[in-house]
Design an enzyme around this catalytic site. Structure first.
Site, PDB file in Angstrom:
ATOM      1  N   HIS A   7      -9.327  11.095   2.341  1.00 46.69           N
ATOM      2  CA  HIS A   7      -8.487   9.909   2.187  1.00 46.69           C
ATOM      3  C   HIS A   7      -7.120  10.086   2.851  1.00 46.69           C
ATOM      4  CE1 HIS A   7      -5.997   6.978  -0.272  1.00 46.69           C
ATOM      5  NE2 HIS A   7      -7.042   6.231   0.017  1.00 46.69           N
TER       6      HIS A   7
ATOM      7  N   ASP B  19      16.867  10.930  -7.343  1.00 43.35           N
ATOM      8  CA  ASP B  19      18.316  11.068  -7.165  1.00 43.35           C
ATOM      9  C   ASP B  19      18.773  10.874  -5.724  1.00 43.35           C
ATOM     10  OD1 ASP B  19      18.489  11.620  -9.882  1.00 43.35           O
ATOM     11  OD2 ASP B  19      18.427  13.792  -9.591  1.00 43.35           O
TER      12      ASP B  19
ATOM     13  N   ASP C 200       0.253  17.075  20.003  1.00 43.91           N
ATOM     14  CA  ASP C 200       0.583  18.297  20.725  1.00 43.91           C
ATOM     15  C   ASP C 200       0.934  19.425  19.745  1.00 43.91           C
ATOM     16  OD1 ASP C 200       0.049  16.933  23.049  1.00 43.91           O
ATOM     17  OD2 ASP C 200       2.127  16.392  23.435  1.00 43.91           O
TER      18      ASP C 200
ATOM     19  N   LYS D 201       3.163   4.444  -1.117  1.00 41.95           N
ATOM     20  CA  LYS D 201       3.259   5.389  -2.230  1.00 41.95           C
ATOM     21  C   LYS D 201       4.575   6.135  -2.056  1.00 41.95           C
ATOM     22  CE  LYS D 201      -1.392   4.944  -1.424  1.00 41.95           C
ATOM     23  NZ  LYS D 201      -1.970   4.275  -0.257  1.00 41.95           N
TER      24      LYS D 201
ATOM     25  N   HIS E 231       0.815  -1.212   0.000  1.00 41.18           N
ATOM     26  CA  HIS E 231       0.000   0.000   0.000  1.00 41.18           C
ATOM     27  C   HIS E 231       0.852   1.267   0.000  1.00 41.18           C
ATOM     28  CE1 HIS E 231      -3.320   2.583   1.910  1.00 41.18           C
ATOM     29  NE2 HIS E 231      -3.872   2.081   0.829  1.00 41.18           N
TER      30      HIS E 231
ATOM     31  N   LYS F  67      -4.007  10.463   5.524  1.00 41.77           N
ATOM     32  CA  LYS F  67      -3.600   9.732   6.721  1.00 41.77           C
ATOM     33  C   LYS F  67      -2.608  10.634   7.468  1.00 41.77           C
ATOM     34  CE  LYS F  67      -4.081   6.643   3.087  1.00 41.77           C
ATOM     35  NZ  LYS F  67      -5.461   6.353   3.159  1.00 41.77           N
TER      36      LYS F  67
END
Length: 477
Positions: free
Chosen positions: A395, A228, A402, A223, A221, A397
């Site tokens: 969508h 470089d 704090d 991404k 999952h 995450k």
């Protein structure tokens, strides 16, 4: 030939026998007691309904995969050597920034001298990624869970072909399950143009890959884009026009990515190298020494997956929640927590911490949405403030702890991310970046509707039944 009562009885007896064997297998192999009980009871009570779903979704451990993956990783590290995190980075390794358990959990240090920039929504994300790809001079790493052969996917393809033609080494890895509808011609065109393109599958042999078509539990999952060895991008976006917010009914699509420079890039890259080595048996030619970024942020790369000795992703969220003293704000599209994470959230409320969750008000998967909604009502009753995002599908995450720490990546608050998927998160400790995340989430919460304690009881009876049925599938959602 007609089916006689004898034949029917024999068939039912065989199904129940197979159900007993499958229930024993579930008890021995399913990682959580809740999952084992759920599968065992259903297989014993109604095997004619649950045998096939168990074959497809039941395994929470790879058959021989875990040790094979670990052996591959040991081989890879023995061939490339350990990373010198100090090289060219005076004071790059700092141990007194909190979250010390994560260093031991991941085997990677908390590094300083990083730069991290928020990329809010798809247009900003892919504009930054494509600009960076076009400037690549040595090598490119591209890894996504989902790649579509649509306008955005073809633009990515064209850029990769152009850079490969210019002599840049290009590595392209996509998940075989998430990108199940990606035409073979898409990757063949890349390979013909000099791009090293490969699918990530949990099994490498032809026969096991065929069988893996029927085993949908284990998915890469992550991404990841690296240019470089100096710049990396991770977050929630996949490659498809829906991630640009141009595909109703979920548009506008709300998502977050980050642009990373500094030593953390090497940690992000290492996660890709392990995946590439597993998928191909090869080690890509990549930079191993951290590059200076001119910034001063502390970052911890947190890759996780089913081959980990401990449940890294779940423990990551527990560590973040337990570290909170004033607030912990979390946004996730899927809220199906395990008991450890849910207990940490409830304890945070009891400590007086401002605990907020941002979840979708629209569904992209019916069963997951219903289970998420029921868990959200339970969270509200525990004193957690839960908000449903109204403009479109959320969508992203993101975690804010704090006034100093924040995390962005690919992991959801569900059992799939905790134990079944390969994920990656980046935890930052920096007041300025935390303020940027706070401002972003304040804007999101302002466009969300709070859930109330009594709203559950105003739902139609059939909806409440559906939500409870959906939650039975929590161990595999």
């Amino acid at each position: 030939m007609s089916l006689t009562p004898f034949h029917l009885g024999s068939l039912l007896a065989l199904l129940h026998l197979l159900g007993i064997l499958a229930a024993i297998h579930a008890i021995l192999t399913v990682r959580t007691s809740q999952g084992a009980v759920a599968w065992a009871v259903s297989l014993l009570a109604a095997p004619y309904f649950t045998l096939i779903p168990y074959l497809i979704l039941g395994r929470s451990k790879f058959s021989g995969y875990v040790e094979a993956r670990r052996q591959r990783n040991r081989l890879m590290h023995s061939r490339v050597g350990e990373i010198d995190w100090h090289a060219g980075q005076p004071g790059a390794l700092q141990r007194n920034v909190g979250f010390s358990a994560l260093t031991r959990l991941t085997g990677m240090p908390f590094t300083a001298n990083n730069g991290v920039r928020l990329l809010i929504n798809g247009d900003a994300t892919f504009a930054a990624i494509f600009e960076a790809l076009r400037r690549a001079r040595s090598y490119i790493i591209v890894q996504f869970f989902i790649v579509h052969d649509d306008a955005l996917g073809r633009e990515l393809q064209q850029i990769l072909l152009e850079r490969a033609a210019a002599g840049v080494k290009v590595y392209f890895l996509y998940d075989s399950i998430g990108s199940y509808d990606l035409p073979a011609q898409y990757t063949e065109t890349l390979r013909d143009g000099g791009v090293h393109a490969h699918a990530f599958a949990t099994q490498r042999s032809l026969i096991k890959r065929f069988l893996n078509r029927f085993q949908l539990n284990f998915r890469n999952h992550r991404k990841i884009v690296v240019i470089d060895g100096d710049r990396a991008f991770i977050g929630g976006h996949n490659v498809g026009v829906e991630y640009l917010g141009r595909k109703p009914p979920l548009s506008p699509w709300r998502d977050t990515h980050i642009d990373v420079t500094g030593p953390a890039v090497i940690g992000i890259q290492r996660a890709f190298v392990e995946d590439w080595h597993w998928a191909t048996g090869e080690i890509p030619s990549v930079k191993r020494l951290p590059a200076p970024s001119g910034a001063s942020m502390h970052c911890q790369v947190v890759p996780s997956g089913p081959a980990d000795r401990l449940e890294t992703c779940s423990l990551f969220f527990v560590e973040c929640i337990n570290a909170a003293e004033q607030r912990v704000w979390i946004t996730t599209p899927y809220f199906i927590p395990d008991e450890a994470v849910f207990s940490a959230l409830r304890l945070a409320v009891l400590r007086g911490v401002d605990v907020r969750l941002l979840i979708p008000s629209r569904r992209d998967h019916y069963v997951v949405f219903e289970a998420t909604t029921l868990y959200a009502y339970d969270a509200v009753r525990a004193g957690i403030q839960v908000y449903q995002y109204q403009p479109g599908f959320v969508h992203q995450k993101v975690v804010l702890i704090d006034d100093a720490a924040a995390a962005v990546g690919s992991a959801n608050l569900d059992n799939r991310s905790f134990r079944l998927n390969f994920e990656i998160m980046l935890l930052t400790v920096d007041d300025v970046f935390a303020k940027d995340v706070e401002h972003m989430l304040d804007t999101d919460f302002a466009q969300a509707r709070p859930m109330t304690r009594d709203a559950y009881y105003r739902l139609p009876f059939w909806r409440r039944i559906a939500m409870h049925v959906a939650r039975l599938f929590a161990p595999i959602l």
